[in-house]
Scaffold this active site. Structure first.
Site, PDB file in Angstrom:
ATOM      1  N   LEU A  72     -10.317   4.702   2.359  1.00  0.00           N
ATOM      2  CA  LEU A  72      -8.997   4.078   2.398  1.00  0.00           C
ATOM      3  C   LEU A  72      -9.224   2.573   2.525  1.00  0.00           C
ATOM      4  O   LEU A  72      -9.930   2.127   3.441  1.00  0.00           O
ATOM      5  CB  LEU A  72      -8.192   4.568   3.604  1.00  0.00           C
ATOM      6  CG  LEU A  72      -6.813   3.902   3.625  1.00  0.00           C
ATOM      7  CD1 LEU A  72      -5.883   4.580   2.631  1.00  0.00           C
ATOM      8  CD2 LEU A  72      -6.218   3.903   5.006  1.00  0.00           C
ATOM      9  N   ARG A  75       0.838  -1.208   0.000  1.00  0.00           N
ATOM     10  CA  ARG A  75       0.000   0.000   0.000  1.00  0.00           C
ATOM     11  C   ARG A  75       0.872   1.258   0.000  1.00  0.00           C
ATOM     12  O   ARG A  75       0.577   2.241  -0.694  1.00  0.00           O
ATOM     13  CB  ARG A  75      -0.949  -0.006   1.203  1.00  0.00           C
ATOM     14  CG  ARG A  75      -1.918   1.172   1.206  1.00  0.00           C
ATOM     15  CD  ARG A  75      -3.005   1.041   2.259  1.00  0.00           C
ATOM     16  NE  ARG A  75      -2.470   1.089   3.618  1.00  0.00           N
ATOM     17  CZ  ARG A  75      -3.211   0.946   4.718  1.00  0.00           C
ATOM     18  NH1 ARG A  75      -4.519   0.742   4.614  1.00  0.00           N
ATOM     19  NH2 ARG A  75      -2.662   1.005   5.913  1.00  0.00           N
ATOM     20  N   HIS A 126       3.962  25.351  -4.873  1.00  0.00           N
ATOM     21  CA  HIS A 126       3.060  24.188  -4.901  1.00  0.00           C
ATOM     22  C   HIS A 126       3.544  23.063  -5.805  1.00  0.00           C
ATOM     23  O   HIS A 126       3.475  21.898  -5.437  1.00  0.00           O
ATOM     24  CB  HIS A 126       1.656  24.614  -5.354  1.00  0.00           C
ATOM     25  CG  HIS A 126       0.934  25.462  -4.348  1.00  0.00           C
ATOM     26  ND1 HIS A 126       1.416  26.665  -3.899  1.00  0.00           N
ATOM     27  CD2 HIS A 126      -0.228  25.261  -3.701  1.00  0.00           C
ATOM     28  CE1 HIS A 126       0.577  27.179  -3.027  1.00  0.00           C
ATOM     29  NE2 HIS A 126      -0.437  26.346  -2.876  1.00  0.00           N
ATOM     30  N   GLU A 181     -16.639   5.580   5.608  1.00  0.00           N
ATOM     31  CA  GLU A 181     -15.806   4.927   6.625  1.00  0.00           C
ATOM     32  C   GLU A 181     -15.772   5.781   7.878  1.00  0.00           C
ATOM     33  O   GLU A 181     -16.537   6.747   8.010  1.00  0.00           O
ATOM     34  CB  GLU A 181     -14.399   4.692   6.069  1.00  0.00           C
ATOM     35  CG  GLU A 181     -13.713   5.988   5.644  1.00  0.00           C
ATOM     36  CD  GLU A 181     -12.326   5.789   5.026  1.00  0.00           C
ATOM     37  OE1 GLU A 181     -11.724   4.715   5.192  1.00  0.00           O
ATOM     38  OE2 GLU A 181     -11.844   6.743   4.392  1.00  0.00           O
ATOM     39  N   ARG A 232       9.318  27.025  -0.940  1.00  0.00           N
ATOM     40  CA  ARG A 232       7.872  26.846  -0.984  1.00  0.00           C
ATOM     41  C   ARG A 232       7.293  27.228  -2.354  1.00  0.00           C
ATOM     42  O   ARG A 232       7.376  28.376  -2.772  1.00  0.00           O
ATOM     43  CB  ARG A 232       7.179  27.665   0.111  1.00  0.00           C
ATOM     44  CG  ARG A 232       5.682  27.365   0.199  1.00  0.00           C
ATOM     45  CD  ARG A 232       4.971  28.170   1.266  1.00  0.00           C
ATOM     46  NE  ARG A 232       3.553  27.828   1.294  1.00  0.00           N
ATOM     47  CZ  ARG A 232       2.645  28.275   0.418  1.00  0.00           C
ATOM     48  NH1 ARG A 232       3.014  29.098  -0.547  1.00  0.00           N
ATOM     49  NH2 ARG A 232       1.388  27.890   0.508  1.00  0.00           N
TER      50      ARG A 232
HETATM   51  N1  PMP Z   1      -9.706   4.365   6.901  1.00  0.00           N
HETATM   52  C1  PMP Z   1      -8.983   5.386   7.393  1.00  0.00           C
HETATM   53  C2  PMP Z   1      -9.377   6.782   7.041  1.00  0.00           C
HETATM   54  C3  PMP Z   1      -7.870   5.123   8.222  1.00  0.00           C
HETATM   55  O1  PMP Z   1      -7.130   6.137   8.707  1.00  0.00           O
HETATM   56  C4  PMP Z   1      -7.559   3.791   8.567  1.00  0.00           C
HETATM   57  C5  PMP Z   1      -6.418   3.496   9.506  1.00  0.00           C
HETATM   58  N2  PMP Z   1      -5.196   3.526   8.850  1.00  0.00           N
HETATM   59  C6  PMP Z   1      -8.339   2.762   8.031  1.00  0.00           C
HETATM   60  C7  PMP Z   1      -9.406   3.084   7.204  1.00  0.00           C
HETATM   61  C8  PMP Z   1      -8.036   1.316   8.332  1.00  0.00           C
HETATM   62  O2  PMP Z   1      -6.862   0.886   7.667  1.00  0.00           O
HETATM   63  P1  PMP Z   1      -5.935  -0.248   8.293  1.00  0.00           P
HETATM   64  O3  PMP Z   1      -6.780  -1.471   8.436  1.00  0.00           O
HETATM   65  O4  PMP Z   1      -4.862  -0.420   7.282  1.00  0.00           O
HETATM   66  O5  PMP Z   1      -5.437   0.275   9.605  1.00  0.00           O
END
Ligand code: PMP
Length: 293
Positions: free
Chosen positions: A205, A54, A104, A181, A102
């Site tokens: 994520l 990742r 962007h 999430e 600095r």
């Molecule tokens: N979503 C977000 C926004 C996060 O910060 C995390 C924690 N890293 C997760 C999901 C869960 O990911 P993981 O199982 O890799 O910790």
């Protein structure tokens, strides 16, 4: 964080209190970087291969040169773990685009800043496992690249603080009425014995526990369905769960002050939690077996 903590910065190990980065680091100025958090059980990094993959993917998305090969990263993690006395730790790794005047746009010829530390992994309170955690719902106000594990976490920080202000452990976010999430965790819905998972797209994520829970569900014979999940499917769920590197998998038993399902951790959570504990034990045992051979 402890006084004895030794951290890694740009090729050197040093006490945490001595680690310094220049103020023009693009991590400080723009939040221009990525990070990883990986748990370590019995001194063995858990699912490191997936965490590393990742990290490499995220560096690629930001067009930051990967400062090390896979063996280099693994060596760094192992060295950090070996320098600390705790059996269970969590390793934090951060790579920023580097230090530059600095502006962007990406600077040319700049070396990425690499920082890594390992901390004692706090045990998960038995109360959270037995009673579950409280959460609140929030609109997801973050950007549209939540798939990148960016160090720019302002949206996540504000969401978590809203949860804390409401006396909750975490939030459950929705974008246009669809589940995304938590502020630092993935969220899972259980209905009719099935685990529902939001799609792995740009709006969440993909946690390393995403693939793990999918595998544990397959092994346990629990149907695992990836699809958009509407708000009312969450508010009327039989069970809700969250997962992250440091929280493993936890039952959500309150949402906006109301009980989730029966208001206690449910049977699907209990099975997955037990399976998770077995996966941890297997990872440590396998490493011990390898070391003995
Ligand atoms: N979503 C977000 C926004 C996060 O910060 C995390 C924690 N890293 C997760 C999901 C869960 O990911 P993981 O199982 O890799 O910790």
């Amino acid at each position: 964080m402890t006084d004895e903590q030794i951290v890694y910065l740009n090729g050197e190990f040093m006490p945490l209190a001595e680690a310094r980065v220049p103020v023009l680091d693009r991590g400080f100025i723009f939040g221009d970087g990525v990070y990883e958090v990986a748990p370590v059980y019995g001194r063995v990094p858990f699912r490191w291969t997936q965490h590393h993959a990742r990290l490499v993917r995220n560096l690629g998305k930001l067009r930051i040169d990967d400062p090390m090969d896979a063996a280099g990263w693994r060596g760094l993690v192992d060295a950090l773990v070996a320098r600390h006395p705790w059996d269970d730790q969590f390793v934090y790794v951060q790579v920023t685009r580097g230090v530059a005047k600095r502006d962007h746009a990406f600077p040319k010829g700049v070396r990425p800043t690499v920082f890594a530390m390992s901390s004692p992994l706090p045990p998960i309170p038995a109360e959270q496992i037995e009673l579950g955690v409280a959460t609140i719902t929030l609109p997801d106000e973050r950007w549209l690249h939540c798939d990148i594990k960016s160090i720019s976490l302002l949206g996540n920080v504000l969401a978590r603080q809203a949860a804390v202000d409401a006396g909750a452990a975490e939030c459950v976010m929705f974008r246009d009425g669809w589940l995304t999430e938590g502020s630092s965790s993935n969220v899972w819905v259980v209905r009719d014995g099935r685990v529902l998972a939001p799609p792995r797209d740009n709006l969440i994520l993909e946690g390393i526990r995403y693939g793990l829970l999918e595998a544990l569900c397959a092994a346990e014979g629990v149907p695992f369905e990836v699809r958009p999940i509407a708000r009312d499917e969450v508010t009327s769920a039989d069970e809700l769960m969250l997962s992250s590197a440091t929280k493993e998998v936890l039952p959500i038993t309150r949402l906006d002050g109301r009980p989730v399902g029966a208001g206690v951790p449910g049977p699907v959570y209990r099975r997955l939690h037990a399976a998770y504990q077995r996966a941890k034990a297997a990872s440590t045992a396998e490493a011990a077996g390898r070391a003995a051979r």
